[in-house]
Motif scaffolding. Structure first.
Motif, PDB file in Angstrom:
ATOM      1  N   SER A  75     -15.132   0.817   6.113  1.00  0.00           N
ATOM      2  CA  SER A  75     -16.268   1.676   6.458  1.00  0.00           C
ATOM      3  C   SER A  75     -16.481   1.726   7.965  1.00  0.00           C
ATOM      4  N   ALA A  76     -16.317   0.596   8.637  1.00  0.00           N
ATOM      5  CA  ALA A  76     -16.490   0.568  10.093  1.00  0.00           C
ATOM      6  C   ALA A  76     -15.509   1.510  10.776  1.00  0.00           C
ATOM      7  N   ASN A  90      -5.528   4.180  -3.975  1.00  0.00           N
ATOM      8  CA  ASN A  90      -6.882   4.719  -4.123  1.00  0.00           C
ATOM      9  C   ASN A  90      -7.033   5.276  -5.535  1.00  0.00           C
ATOM     10  N   ASN A  91      -8.222   5.708  -5.890  1.00  0.00           N
ATOM     11  CA  ASN A  91      -8.449   6.130  -7.274  1.00  0.00           C
ATOM     12  C   ASN A  91      -7.625   7.360  -7.654  1.00  0.00           C
ATOM     13  N   ASP A 120       0.870  -1.178   0.000  1.00  0.00           N
ATOM     14  CA  ASP A 120       0.000   0.000   0.000  1.00  0.00           C
ATOM     15  C   ASP A 120       0.903   1.222   0.000  1.00  0.00           C
ATOM     16  N   ALA A 121       1.220   1.702  -1.195  1.00  0.00           N
ATOM     17  CA  ALA A 121       2.159   2.814  -1.341  1.00  0.00           C
ATOM     18  C   ALA A 121       1.770   3.624  -2.570  1.00  0.00           C
ATOM     19  N   THR A 122       2.506   4.683  -2.841  1.00  0.00           N
ATOM     20  CA  THR A 122       2.154   5.575  -3.937  1.00  0.00           C
ATOM     21  C   THR A 122       3.301   5.710  -4.931  1.00  0.00           C
ATOM     22  N   GLY A 155      -8.400   3.345   4.847  1.00  0.00           N
ATOM     23  CA  GLY A 155      -7.753   2.555   3.799  1.00  0.00           C
ATOM     24  C   GLY A 155      -6.947   1.402   4.357  1.00  0.00           C
ATOM     25  N   ASP A 156      -6.254   1.645   5.468  1.00  0.00           N
ATOM     26  CA  ASP A 156      -5.482   0.577   6.127  1.00  0.00           C
ATOM     27  C   ASP A 156      -6.425  -0.496   6.661  1.00  0.00           C
ATOM     28  N   SER A 157      -7.578  -0.065   7.147  1.00  0.00           N
ATOM     29  CA  SER A 157      -8.576  -1.020   7.641  1.00  0.00           C
ATOM     30  C   SER A 157      -9.111  -1.878   6.507  1.00  0.00           C
ATOM     31  N   MET A 158      -9.256  -1.278   5.323  1.00  0.00           N
ATOM     32  CA  MET A 158      -9.686  -2.055   4.160  1.00  0.00           C
ATOM     33  C   MET A 158      -8.662  -3.142   3.837  1.00  0.00           C
TER      34      MET A 158
END
Length: 302
Positions: free
Chosen positions: A279-280, A182-183, A162-164, A250-253
């Motif tokens: 979402s939670a 993400n988008n 999970d990086a950019t 995002g990390d939770s996803m």
């Protein structure tokens, strides 16, 4: 075992101010404090979901002691390297008319510290999962993610990234298990603006063609898209609710997707669980709990 790596952890000090006035004394109406960093968030949520994991990275000073303590109290195996110079950073997040952040620098990480990290990574076994999440501090090599994946290339380890930007692009050749831009990040990489789930699909497929086995694209209120290695494309809205806090969603996803995949082996179910967990967290002041995810799942259909 699941391992997460956080190169620059933090204490996240979140304060609410009813009417912030710059240049004046402001008093808080609410204060929260959490261990922070993308990999740490993944570890915390996995622990909340009842999944054992180990958090790796670097800690320093009295703030590092507190991060260690908070993680252990949350059931995370905290196996960090202690850095001699500096302190683990404090990130201040101000909730007022607008949300603002002031992020600290972090400690000085030296070559010998990085060597110690590799010793810990050598303990990872075939079948384990490794999560590499977040930015790399300026005191470390920019190639750190790809260096780690090169180091582990002969092991059967599922690596999640999970990086950019270049951090993400440079690891694709090592065929990570899944990546989660993400988008906006995906659009920035390919020089386009991606607003809808349909817009995202061709560029997620392009990233898959460049090496990623699965591409999970989060889209905040628009939901998410998963281009899976089984050839399927899954698109979904997100559960309905009032957003209280975007930090860590995002990390939770990522944590929810991993948990869903481990439980079911099914990519659609993994996506659903990722959406529920992300979402939670967004609908709560804290990171998602198992009960919150289960309650949200009672009424959510993809």
């Amino acid at each position: 075992m699941i391992y997460t790596v956080t190169f620059n952890p933090s204490i996240d000090y979140i304060v609410s101010v009813d009417d912030l006035k710059l240049g004046s004394v402001n008093r808080t109406s609410e204060e929260l404090m959490f261990p922070g960093g993308k990999g740490i968030n993944v570890s915390m949520v996995l622990s909340n979901l009842g999944i054992e994991n180990t958090a790796l990275g670097f800690l320093a000073g009295f703030t590092g002691d507190n991060v260690q303590k908070m993680l252990e109290e949350n059931g995370v195996n905290a196996d960090f390297i202690r850095v001699k110079d500096g302190i683990t950073r404090i990130n201040v997040k101000i909730r007022a008319q607008e949300e603002s952040e002031i992020n600290g620098m972090g400690p000085a990480i030296k070559d010998e510290d990085i060597k110690e990290l590799y010793k810990k990574l050598d303990k990872i076994k075939d079948g384990d999962i490794l999560v590499l999440a977040g930015s790399i501090p300026s005191v470390m090599p920019e190639t750190m993610y790809s260096d780690i994946m090169e180091h582990l290339k002969d092991k059967d380890v599922k690596i999640v990234v999970d990086a950019t930007k270049d951090l993400l692009l440079n690891v694709l050749k090592y065929k990570p298990f899944f990546v989660k831009p993400n988008n906006h990040e995906l659009g920035e990489i390919y020089g386009v603006e991606l607003k809808t789930r349909e817009d995202v699909v061709p560029y997620a497929k392009k990233m898959q063609q460049e090496g990623a086995r699965n591409v999970l694209v989060s889209m905040a209120g628009e939901g998410a898209v998963l281009v899976a290695e089984n050839g399927e494309v899954y698109k979904s809205k997100c559960p309905e609710g009032k957003v209280k806090n975007s930090v860590g969603a995002g990390d939770s996803m990522v944590a929810g997707f991993i948990a869903g995949y481990l439980k079911s082996g099914d990519y659609k179910e993994a996506l659903r669980n990722g959406l529920l967990t992300g979402s939670a967290s967004a609908f709560s002041d804290n990171l998602a709990t198992k009960e919150e995810v289960e309650n949200l799942g009672k009424t959510f259909e993809m």
